[in-house]
Design a protein around this motif. Structure first.
Motif, PDB file in Angstrom:
ATOM      1  N   GLN A 143      12.503 -56.829  23.916  1.00  0.00           N
ATOM      2  CA  GLN A 143      12.688 -56.528  22.500  1.00  0.00           C
ATOM      3  C   GLN A 143      14.093 -56.034  22.148  1.00  0.00           C
ATOM      4  O   GLN A 143      14.662 -56.460  21.156  1.00  0.00           O
ATOM      5  N   ILE A 144      14.626 -55.126  22.952  1.00  0.00           N
ATOM      6  CA  ILE A 144      15.883 -54.477  22.568  1.00  0.00           C
ATOM      7  C   ILE A 144      17.094 -55.279  23.020  1.00  0.00           C
ATOM      8  O   ILE A 144      18.038 -55.473  22.237  1.00  0.00           O
ATOM      9  N   THR A 145      17.114 -55.765  24.241  1.00  0.00           N
ATOM     10  CA  THR A 145      18.267 -56.524  24.726  1.00  0.00           C
ATOM     11  C   THR A 145      18.607 -57.704  23.809  1.00  0.00           C
ATOM     12  O   THR A 145      19.787 -57.886  23.475  1.00  0.00           O
ATOM     13  N   PRO A 146      17.630 -58.505  23.342  1.00  0.00           N
ATOM     14  CA  PRO A 146      17.991 -59.588  22.409  1.00  0.00           C
ATOM     15  C   PRO A 146      18.659 -59.075  21.126  1.00  0.00           C
ATOM     16  O   PRO A 146      19.575 -59.713  20.603  1.00  0.00           O
ATOM     17  N   LYS A 147      18.233 -57.910  20.644  1.00  0.00           N
ATOM     18  CA  LYS A 147      18.859 -57.346  19.449  1.00  0.00           C
ATOM     19  C   LYS A 147      20.293 -56.901  19.735  1.00  0.00           C
ATOM     20  O   LYS A 147      21.183 -57.048  18.897  1.00  0.00           O
ATOM     21  N   LEU A 148      20.524 -56.366  20.929  1.00  0.00           N
ATOM     22  CA  LEU A 148      21.887 -55.956  21.290  1.00  0.00           C
ATOM     23  C   LEU A 148      22.795 -57.169  21.469  1.00  0.00           C
ATOM     24  O   LEU A 148      23.976 -57.117  21.107  1.00  0.00           O
ATOM     25  N   ILE A 163      29.738 -48.838  26.855  1.00  0.00           N
ATOM     26  CA  ILE A 163      28.340 -48.410  26.852  1.00  0.00           C
ATOM     27  C   ILE A 163      27.411 -49.606  27.023  1.00  0.00           C
ATOM     28  O   ILE A 163      26.550 -49.618  27.911  1.00  0.00           O
ATOM     29  N   ILE A 164      27.585 -50.603  26.199  1.00  0.00           N
ATOM     30  CA  ILE A 164      26.637 -51.707  26.173  1.00  0.00           C
ATOM     31  C   ILE A 164      26.717 -52.589  27.410  1.00  0.00           C
ATOM     32  O   ILE A 164      25.700 -53.048  27.925  1.00  0.00           O
ATOM     33  N   ASN A 165      27.914 -52.822  27.926  1.00  0.00           N
ATOM     34  CA  ASN A 165      28.046 -53.693  29.109  1.00  0.00           C
ATOM     35  C   ASN A 165      27.395 -53.088  30.335  1.00  0.00           C
ATOM     36  O   ASN A 165      26.832 -53.802  31.163  1.00  0.00           O
ATOM     37  N   LYS A 166      27.471 -51.780  30.464  1.00  0.00           N
ATOM     38  CA  LYS A 166      26.846 -51.108  31.609  1.00  0.00           C
ATOM     39  C   LYS A 166      25.337 -51.361  31.618  1.00  0.00           C
ATOM     40  O   LYS A 166      24.740 -51.641  32.644  1.00  0.00           O
TER      41      LYS A 166
END
Length: 170
Positions: A143-148, A163-166
Motif C-alpha cells: 500500500q505505502i511503497t506504491p504511493k511513495l 530518507i526515502i531511498n534508504k
C-alpha cells in the motif's frame, strides 16, 4: 520559521509516510483529528510541522491532494475525512484559495475541506513512524511503497531522497 498543519484523507500510515518523506517537513505525528465545526467527528490524519523556508503550504496541499482520493466521496469518508486542518481562520482562507487554484488540475470537484483544527489525539506509540520503522511489512510493501513511488514521480524535487531511498532499498 516552523508552521503546523493537519492533513486527513486516507490511512494515517500512508499519509505519515508521504509527508515524512519531504524536505522541509520537520515532525509528523499520526492520530485522529477533529474540527470546531464538528467536534464529535474524529478522523484519521497527521499533524505536521514544516519549515516555510524549505516547503510552502501550497506545495504541501498540492502533494496532499495528489496523494489521496481528494475528489472521491467514497464510503470510508467517515474514517478518512478529506481535510486540511488549520490553526487560524487566516490559514483556512489561504488553504481555500490554494485548493481553488489547484482545482483545474483535477477532472472532478475537489472535496477536501479546510477546517479549523480543534483537537489532535496521538495514535499508539507502536504505530508511530509505521512505514519507516519497517518498510518490509506486507501493508507497507503493498500500500505505502506504491504511493511513495508516485510521490517521487510527481514531486521529485520535494522528496528527501536520503530518507526515502534508504527505505526503498530494503
Amino acid at each position: 520559521m516552523l508552521e503546523q498543519i493537519g492533513l486527513g484523507g486516507s490511512c494515517y500510515w500512508c499519509t505519515e509516510a508521504i509527508f515524512c518523506s519531504l524536505t522541509g517537513v520537520k515532525n509528523v505525528q499520526q492520530g485522529w483529528l477533529n474540527s470546531f465545526d464538528d467536534q464529535a467527528w474524529f478522523s484519521e490524519g497527521i499533524l505536521l510541522q514544516f519549515d516555510t523556508q524549505l516547503i510552502r503550504l501550497d506545495e504541501l496541499i498540492e502533494i496532499h491532494l495528489n496523494t489521496h482520493s481528494a475528489t472521491s466521496n467514497h464510503s470510508r469518508r467517515d474514517k478518512y475525512r478529506s481535510a486540511v486542518y488549520c490553526e487560524s481562520m487566516a490559514k483556512i482562507e489561504e488553504a481555500k484559495s490554494i485548493i481553488a487554484r489547484l482545482q483545474d488540475d483535477f477532472d472532478k470537484a475537489i472535496i477536501t475541506q479546510p477546517l479549523l483544527l480543534n483537537e489532535f489525539s496521538l495514535s499508539p506509540e507502536q504505530y508511530q513512524n509505521y512505514y519507516y520503522s519497517d518498510p518490509t511489512k506486507p501493508f507497507c510493501q503493498n500500500q505505502i511503497t506504491p504511493k511513495l513511488l508516485k510521490l517521487i514521480e510527481q514531486f521529485n524535487d520535494k522528496v528527501d531522497h536520503k530518507i526515502i531511498n534508504k527505505a526503498l532499498d530494503k
